[in-house]
Design a protein around this motif. Structure first.
Motif, PDB file in Angstrom:
ATOM      1  N   PHE A 115       0.779  -1.233   0.032  1.00 30.27           N
ATOM      2  CA  PHE A 115      -0.117   0.017   0.098  1.00 30.27           C
ATOM      3  C   PHE A 115       0.869   1.253   0.044  1.00 30.27           C
ATOM      4  O   PHE A 115       1.593   1.352   0.811  1.00 30.27           O
ATOM      5  N   GLU A 116       0.716   2.158  -1.059  1.00 33.96           N
ATOM      6  CA  GLU A 116       1.211   3.468  -1.041  1.00 33.96           C
ATOM      7  C   GLU A 116       2.901   3.229  -0.995  1.00 33.96           C
ATOM      8  O   GLU A 116       3.657   4.035  -0.331  1.00 33.96           O
ATOM      9  N   GLY A 117       3.295   2.043  -1.400  1.00 31.50           N
ATOM     10  CA  GLY A 117       4.833   1.686  -1.525  1.00 31.50           C
ATOM     11  C   GLY A 117       5.540   2.472  -2.234  1.00 31.50           C
ATOM     12  O   GLY A 117       7.010   2.951  -1.909  1.00 31.50           O
ATOM     13  N   ASN A 118       5.213   3.194  -3.378  1.00 31.22           N
ATOM     14  CA  ASN A 118       5.730   4.087  -4.246  1.00 31.22           C
ATOM     15  C   ASN A 118       5.708   5.323  -4.210  1.00 31.22           C
ATOM     16  O   ASN A 118       6.449   6.140  -4.628  1.00 31.22           O
ATOM     17  N   LYS A 119       4.906   5.807  -3.098  1.00 32.12           N
ATOM     18  CA  LYS A 119       4.789   7.126  -2.799  1.00 32.12           C
ATOM     19  C   LYS A 119       5.927   7.760  -1.806  1.00 32.12           C
ATOM     20  O   LYS A 119       6.155   7.054  -0.833  1.00 32.12           O
ATOM     21  N   GLU A 120       6.275   9.109  -2.067  1.00 30.94           N
ATOM     22  CA  GLU A 120       7.213   9.661  -1.196  1.00 30.94           C
ATOM     23  C   GLU A 120       6.727  10.955  -0.780  1.00 30.94           C
ATOM     24  O   GLU A 120       6.355  11.681  -1.625  1.00 30.94           O
ATOM     25  N   LYS A 121       6.390  11.298   0.500  1.00 33.51           N
ATOM     26  CA  LYS A 121       5.826  12.502   0.945  1.00 33.51           C
ATOM     27  C   LYS A 121       6.679  13.074   1.948  1.00 33.51           C
ATOM     28  O   LYS A 121       7.137  12.461   2.955  1.00 33.51           O
ATOM     29  N   ALA A 122       7.116  14.217   1.645  1.00 35.96           N
ATOM     30  CA  ALA A 122       7.914  15.142   2.758  1.00 35.96           C
ATOM     31  C   ALA A 122       6.892  15.615   3.828  1.00 35.96           C
ATOM     32  O   ALA A 122       5.962  15.982   3.804  1.00 35.96           O
ATOM     33  N   ASN A 123       7.329  15.529   5.078  1.00 32.04           N
ATOM     34  CA  ASN A 123       6.712  15.751   6.354  1.00 32.04           C
ATOM     35  C   ASN A 123       6.566  17.202   6.499  1.00 32.04           C
ATOM     36  O   ASN A 123       5.567  18.079   6.859  1.00 32.04           O
ATOM     37  N   PHE A 124       7.771  18.092   6.184  1.00 38.11           N
ATOM     38  CA  PHE A 124       7.891  19.345   6.433  1.00 38.11           C
ATOM     39  C   PHE A 124       9.331  19.865   5.579  1.00 38.11           C
ATOM     40  O   PHE A 124       9.700  18.997   4.811  1.00 38.11           O
ATOM     41  N   SER A 125       8.816  21.171   5.122  1.00 39.14           N
ATOM     42  CA  SER A 125      10.074  21.475   4.269  1.00 39.14           C
ATOM     43  C   SER A 125      11.523  21.786   4.395  1.00 39.14           C
ATOM     44  O   SER A 125      11.516  21.618   5.993  1.00 39.14           O
ATOM     45  N   GLU A 126      12.392  22.143   3.904  1.00 42.52           N
ATOM     46  CA  GLU A 126      13.645  22.542   4.342  1.00 42.52           C
ATOM     47  C   GLU A 126      13.957  23.688   5.268  1.00 42.52           C
ATOM     48  O   GLU A 126      14.602  23.860   6.175  1.00 42.52           O
ATOM     49  N   GLU A 127      12.986  24.727   4.770  1.00 40.49           N
ATOM     50  CA  GLU A 127      12.959  25.788   5.740  1.00 40.49           C
ATOM     51  C   GLU A 127      12.407  25.489   7.140  1.00 40.49           C
ATOM     52  O   GLU A 127      13.242  26.136   7.969  1.00 40.49           O
ATOM     53  N   THR A 128      11.607  24.679   6.928  1.00 42.66           N
ATOM     54  CA  THR A 128      11.080  24.238   8.562  1.00 42.66           C
ATOM     55  C   THR A 128      12.293  23.594   9.387  1.00 42.66           C
ATOM     56  O   THR A 128      12.446  23.870  10.531  1.00 42.66           O
ATOM     57  N   ARG A 129      12.940  22.605   8.735  1.00 43.54           N
ATOM     58  CA  ARG A 129      13.871  21.961   9.342  1.00 43.54           C
ATOM     59  C   ARG A 129      15.170  22.721   9.657  1.00 43.54           C
ATOM     60  O   ARG A 129      15.624  22.893  10.928  1.00 43.54           O
ATOM     61  N   GLU A 130      15.565  23.878   9.074  1.00 45.19           N
ATOM     62  CA  GLU A 130      16.488  24.455   9.338  1.00 45.19           C
ATOM     63  C   GLU A 130      16.059  25.671  10.283  1.00 45.19           C
ATOM     64  O   GLU A 130      17.064  25.971  11.061  1.00 45.19           O
ATOM     65  N   GLY A 131      14.997  25.908  10.319  1.00 36.98           N
ATOM     66  CA  GLY A 131      14.577  26.825  11.191  1.00 36.98           C
ATOM     67  C   GLY A 131      14.541  26.270  12.746  1.00 36.98           C
ATOM     68  O   GLY A 131      15.048  26.968  13.564  1.00 36.98           O
ATOM     69  N   MET A 132      14.178  24.943  12.705  1.00 42.26           N
ATOM     70  CA  MET A 132      14.094  24.360  14.066  1.00 42.26           C
ATOM     71  C   MET A 132      15.709  24.138  14.434  1.00 42.26           C
ATOM     72  O   MET A 132      16.100  24.327  15.806  1.00 42.26           O
ATOM     73  N   ARG A 262      20.388  17.549  12.427  1.00 40.63           N
ATOM     74  CA  ARG A 262      20.089  17.535  10.843  1.00 40.63           C
ATOM     75  C   ARG A 262      19.653  16.288  10.265  1.00 40.63           C
ATOM     76  O   ARG A 262      18.813  16.148   9.331  1.00 40.63           O
ATOM     77  N   LYS A 263      20.606  15.500  10.369  1.00 40.67           N
ATOM     78  CA  LYS A 263      20.505  14.127   9.880  1.00 40.67           C
ATOM     79  C   LYS A 263      19.283  13.306  10.418  1.00 40.67           C
ATOM     80  O   LYS A 263      18.375  12.604   9.576  1.00 40.67           O
ATOM     81  N   MET A 264      18.865  13.530  11.799  1.00 35.58           N
ATOM     82  CA  MET A 264      17.605  12.950  12.344  1.00 35.58           C
ATOM     83  C   MET A 264      16.407  13.820  11.831  1.00 35.58           C
ATOM     84  O   MET A 264      15.449  12.810  11.440  1.00 35.58           O
ATOM     85  N   LEU A 265      16.385  14.921  11.370  1.00 36.95           N
ATOM     86  CA  LEU A 265      15.200  15.513  10.954  1.00 36.95           C
ATOM     87  C   LEU A 265      15.015  15.137   9.524  1.00 36.95           C
ATOM     88  O   LEU A 265      13.821  15.001   9.070  1.00 36.95           O
ATOM     89  N   THR A 266      16.127  14.848   8.852  1.00 33.40           N
ATOM     90  CA  THR A 266      15.938  14.615   7.265  1.00 33.40           C
ATOM     91  C   THR A 266      15.448  13.136   7.166  1.00 33.40           C
ATOM     92  O   THR A 266      14.716  13.082   6.245  1.00 33.40           O
ATOM     93  N   GLU A 267      15.852  12.340   7.990  1.00 34.73           N
ATOM     94  CA  GLU A 267      15.404  11.177   7.707  1.00 34.73           C
ATOM     95  C   GLU A 267      13.794  10.716   8.042  1.00 34.73           C
ATOM     96  O   GLU A 267      13.203  10.143   7.547  1.00 34.73           O
ATOM     97  N   ILE A 268      13.239  11.752   9.001  1.00 35.20           N
ATOM     98  CA  ILE A 268      11.712  11.536   9.170  1.00 35.20           C
ATOM     99  C   ILE A 268      11.190  12.820   8.110  1.00 35.20           C
ATOM    100  O   ILE A 268       9.873  12.704   8.039  1.00 35.20           O
TER     101      ILE A 268
END
Length: 294
Positions: A115-132, A262-268
């Motif tokens: 189910f939905e195996g080929n879909k890839e969806k970002a949880n949040f943007s890079e701006e959000t990641r870098e802001g945190m 940054r690595k941990m946030l990128t993975e999720i």
């Protein structure tokens, strides 16, 4: 000689039972093996391990009572079985709930079915990641305590309702202002869903893990507790030392560097493409068919 050996085999082979094995029997054994393994891993990683040890001790006492015909102990044990089972469910309700939530997580389902195996969806943007990241280490340099919960698959609605509802984009300036000393929203945690802060001053469940270092305060215990009951990544900034830590999957990673966070946030942020096992099997089969046709 051959007739003699055949006669011996025919005579003794009748004494052995050779069950007929069907495909469903093999599938059933594999399912039971997988479920038992998951239960053992769950017991090992939760307080249920202590419960299991207690049950084993009681089982030894009951076995001794059976051997030596201790009727009173057997009567008490027989009448307390239902009560003890109910008490165990009540006491270990958080662990049982987390186990059921784990079965419903998308990662678990994708590993089994396509189910939905080929879909890839970002949880949040890079701006959000870098802001945190910028906000966390900026607050760490001035020793401003902070607790940021980054939601993933499990919705944190019940914890969101314990705080003040917000609806604003994540940025380093907003995060620093929220956790500034003596401001209305600085106490408690904020919950980030996607690119937005949905709630502030939230109360999180405290971990009762006795192996946590005694020099860690309530903020770190809350971060670890939240990671135990959900799949969220929790960023915590120490008010005493300014160190930035992260809790994920019931584990606390203390005093991590900027690249590690940054690595941990990128993975999720953008999970890797995961294909279910059935999908992989079908894909490989189709590929082999094409090669055969060629």
């Amino acid at each position: 000689m051959g007739h003699m050996i055949r006669g011996i085999l025919d005579r003794y082979a009748l004494d052995f039972y050779f069950p007929s094995i069907q495909v469903t029997d093999v599938i059933e054994v594999l399912i039971l093996t997988f479920l038992i393994y998951q239960i053992i891993v769950w017991i090992k990683n939760t307080k249920a391990w202590m419960l299991l040890r207690g049950i084993l001790v009681l089982a030894v006492f009951i076995l001794l009572a059976v051997i030596f015909n201790m009727h009173t102990i057997l009567f008490i044990a027989e009448n307390l079985v239902t009560v003890m089972a109910t008490a165990a469910i009540v006491v270990f309700q958080p662990e049982l709930r987390r186990g059921l939530e784990k079965l419903g997580e998308r990662k678990f389902l994708v590993s089994v079915v396509p189910f939905e195996g080929n879909k890839e969806k970002a949880n949040f943007s890079e701006e959000t990641r870098e802001g945190m990241i910028r906000a966390s280490y900026a607050m760490g340099r001035v020793k401003t305590g902070a607790l940021i919960v980054v939601e993933q698959a499990i919705r944190l609605t019940e914890y969101e309702s314990t705080g003040i509802q917000l609806d604003c984009l994540v940025s380093s300036q907003v995060l620093i202002n929220i956790f500034e000393h003596n401001t209305p929203l600085h106490d408690g945690a904020i919950i980030v869903r996607g690119d937005r802060i949905v709630s502030a001053t939230c109360y999180l469940p405290l971990s009762d893990n006795m192996s946590i270092s005694k020099d860690l305060g309530t903020r770190h215990r809350a971060a670890l507790g939240m990671s135990e009951v959900s799949d969220a990544l929790v960023i915590v900034v120490s008010e005493e030392t300014g160190a930035v830590s992260a809790a994920l999957g019931g584990k606390l990673y203390r005093d991590i560097k900027e690249d590690e966070l940054r690595k941990m946030l990128t993975e999720i942020q953008a999970p890797k493409k995961e294909e279910g096992k059935l999908h992989k099997f079908w894909k490989g089969r189709r590929k082999n068919e094409k090669r055969t046709d060629e």
